[in-house]
Design an enzyme around this catalytic site. Structure first.
Site: not given
Length: 633
Positions: A90, A103, A329, A545
């Site tokens: 990240y 997301p 996230h 995922s």
């Protein structure tokens, strides 16, 4: 800047009680790495890679030295990979957050009679948020326990306590995850409400008393009126947060030269969360369009500027009924977002809205509008951010598909793990589209360990390649019994790798640690990490995922590489929801084509299982392939 952690909860599940993340042996990881990549690269390239890996792992060599240093780091830290992983995944990533990183969780479509109706929903939602936050503040959230494989193990809860206390601060080269620590005298708690690209401060606790829903509704009504009655359009500053991270850091440095902007930024950065009151998008509210609305707000001409992407939690309530949550996230994983949002939806369903004017706080101050002073440079930056967001919006090819032929109950009846089965189906779909398998990422929780986040399940195994070939390349020539054996082998390989990943024995975190500690020690970069195979094996063309829910909602996200697919799936008892994303700018991908291949593959796999069930008992799976009822804990 270090991440400031709150004091850990006491009792079972305390992250100091949990074991530390293990470090696999060097040769275990190097052998598995070669097995994972051999079938994904050309033979001559693999031969070169094998020689490089052998030199790296040789006795007394570079690999052993770095392994020893990593073991020393493990002794001194709660989690040896956490900071490396957070930076790599990240904070060092320079791509814009919308679509590329953040997301969204999409709520069931709401039916609002008018704007007042949507504001009542928003007040009810924020009331639930404050309830949930009180659980967090009291450290009274029950400990999560692993389900499926190795069920019953307590899991690290630290991610939950970052939901409303963290902020991602943009940096020129690397962002910082800032966590606020609680002071002796808590400041008034407030949220930021975004409406028509403007930002308002809504105090939710006044004189140590929490606002009830009537108070919240009254304040939201004031905010909407203020936003509508602006004499001149205010700059959509939120667009700057949708830009690349370096560009946003540069723009922020310009903004903070002015004290008005500094005050506004400070208020947003220290807030609990955002409530985004979106205007009607104008699009039909299909599952796909609601997903798009959450991910990017349909661009700068719609609701794209009605966001602040650095905040971990942005609750969206659209006037047209498109509602959900966008999350930054870096502080937490999807399961934490699921648990929080399921709590909120159940709270709203089980607790009727309490809009009783009589019990309201009198003399509520009018919410404060945040102001901005924009130099010509900032205006230029806003125009550039708007243009880049629009390009992302045009390029995102999202397709939300509900596969209704069967769900996880059918798969369980085959004595197979639903997650492993769906992963094999995704590989079959991709192979039918492109005639090859590619590096694949499936997130696996490592919350069994202190500060555990995720490792990668490498789903593109040699066993799955054998199966998809048997189903595709002259499939009539392969007997059904042989196809079934190959399916079991693929399921078994996926299951076994999953177990390795959730117990801290997969390869990706370990290789990352070896790479990063070499840089930390300022030693020569090992050849293994500049090798073409390593570089290509970390470009995840399939990013997948499983995000299961127990209430009606679904998660979605974008691809992680320009020519890839983002594939989030939610297996239910009699259906499976797939959210497939790709970029239209890539000539290699098409979400609709992938979905068609996925549907065909799932039907072919069902037919194969049914035929084999009637013909004979299926081949016994290897090493515990039947043991799992789900994917990640």
């Amino acid at each position: 800047m270090p991440i400031l952690e709150q004091e850990s909860p006491k009792g079972h599940g305390d992250h100091h009680v949990l074991p530390k993340l293990p470090i696999p042996t060097l040769h275990q990881t190097l052998d598995m790495y070669l097995k994972c990549v051999e079938h994904l690269v050309k033979p001559e390239q693999f031969k070169k890679t094998k020689a490089i890996v052998e030199r790296f792992g040789a006795a007394g060599g570079q690999g052993e030295f770095l392994q020893e240093k990593l073991m020393e780091k493990r002794e001194k830290t709660d989690n040896w990979v956490y900071s490396y992983w957070l930076d790599d995944m990240y904070l060092s990533n320079r791509l814009a957050l919308p679509i590329n990183s953040s997301p969204a969780m999409v709520f069931p479509k709401q039916v609002f009679k008018d704007r007042s109706d949507s504001l009542r929903f928003a007040a009810h939602l924020i009331s639930g948020v404050l309830n949930y936050k009180s659980l967090l503040d009291g450290r009274s959230l029950p400990v999560d326990y692993a389900r499926g494989q190795l069920a019953g193990t307590p899991l690290c809860m630290e991610q939950y306590y970052r939901l409303f206390t963290t902020y991602r601060l943009p940096g020129l080269k690397k962002d910082t995850l800032v966590t606020q620590t609680s002071s002796v005298m808590p400041e008034p708690e407030y949220i930021i409400v975004a409406c028509k690209n403007q930002f308002f401060v809504l105090d939710v606790v006044i004189n140590f008393r929490r606002l009830n829903e009537s108070d919240l509704l009254a304040q939201l009504e004031k905010i909407v009126k203020m936003a509508e009655n602006t004499e001149e359009p205010l700059p959509p500053i939120g667009l700057l947060t949708s830009d690349g991270r370096t560009e946003w850091a540069e723009a922020r440095a310009m903004l903070i030269k002015d004290s008005t902007n500094r005050d506004s930024l400070d208020m947003i950065e220290r807030s609990l969360c955002l409530l985004c009151l979106d205007d009607t998008s104008g699009a039909e509210l299909t599952d796909t369009n609601r997903a798009l609305q959450m991910l990017h707000g349909a661009g700068h001409q719609k609701n794209g500027g009605n966001r602040w992407y650095d905040k971990p939690m942005q609750f969206v309530v659209g006037a047209d009924g498109a509602c959900g949550v966008i999350c930054e996230h870096s502080p937490f994983e999807g399961i934490v977002l699921v648990q929080c949002t399921e709590y909120l939806l159940k709270y709203m369903k089980g607790s009727p809205s309490k809009l009783v004017r009589a019990s309201s706080i009198t003399n509520l101050h009018t919410p404060r509008r945040l102001h901005w002073k924009c130099s010509p440079e900032i205006q230029e930056r806003l125009a550039s951010s708007a243009h880049k967001l629009q390009r992302l919006v045009r390029s995102l090819d999202m397709d939300v598909f509900k596969f209704k032929a069967y769900g996880k109950e059918f798969i369980k009846k085959q004595k197979m793990s639903p997650d492993a089965y769906i992963q094999v189906a995704l590989q079959l779909a991709f192979y039918r589209c492109e005639g090859r398998t590619v590096p694949t990422y499936e997130s696996a929780s490592i919350r069994r360990f202190r500060e555990g986040r995720v490792d990668n399940i490498r789903s593109a195994t040699v066993e799955v390649l054998a199966f998809v070939k048997s189903m595709t390349d002259g499939k009539a020539a392969v007997p059904d019994a042989e196809k079934m054996k190959k399916l079991w082998d693929a399921i078994s390989a996926q299951t076994n790798y999953t177990i390795l990943a959730i117990t801290g024995k997969a390869i990706d975190n370990h290789l990352l640690g070896l790479r990063e500690i070499a840089e930390e020690l300022n030693v020569e970069k090992p050849e293994i990490f500049s090798d073409e195979t390593y570089v290509s094996s970390n470009k995840f063309i399939l990013s997948t995922s499983q995000v299961p829910t127990t209430v009606e909602m679904f998660c979605c996200y974008g691809p992680v590489v320009p020519n890839g697919y983002g594939t989030c799936y939610n297996p239910q008892s009699d259906h499976i929801i797939f959210c497939v994303s790709s970029f239209r700018e890539s000539v290699e991908t098409s979400s609709a084509v992938f979905i068609k291949a996925l549907e065909e593959g799932l039907l072919d796999m069902r037919d194969l299982c049914c035929k084999q069930n009637t013909a004979a008992k299926p081949v016994t799976p290897k090493d515990g392939a039947t043991a799992r009822n789900g994917s990640k804990p």
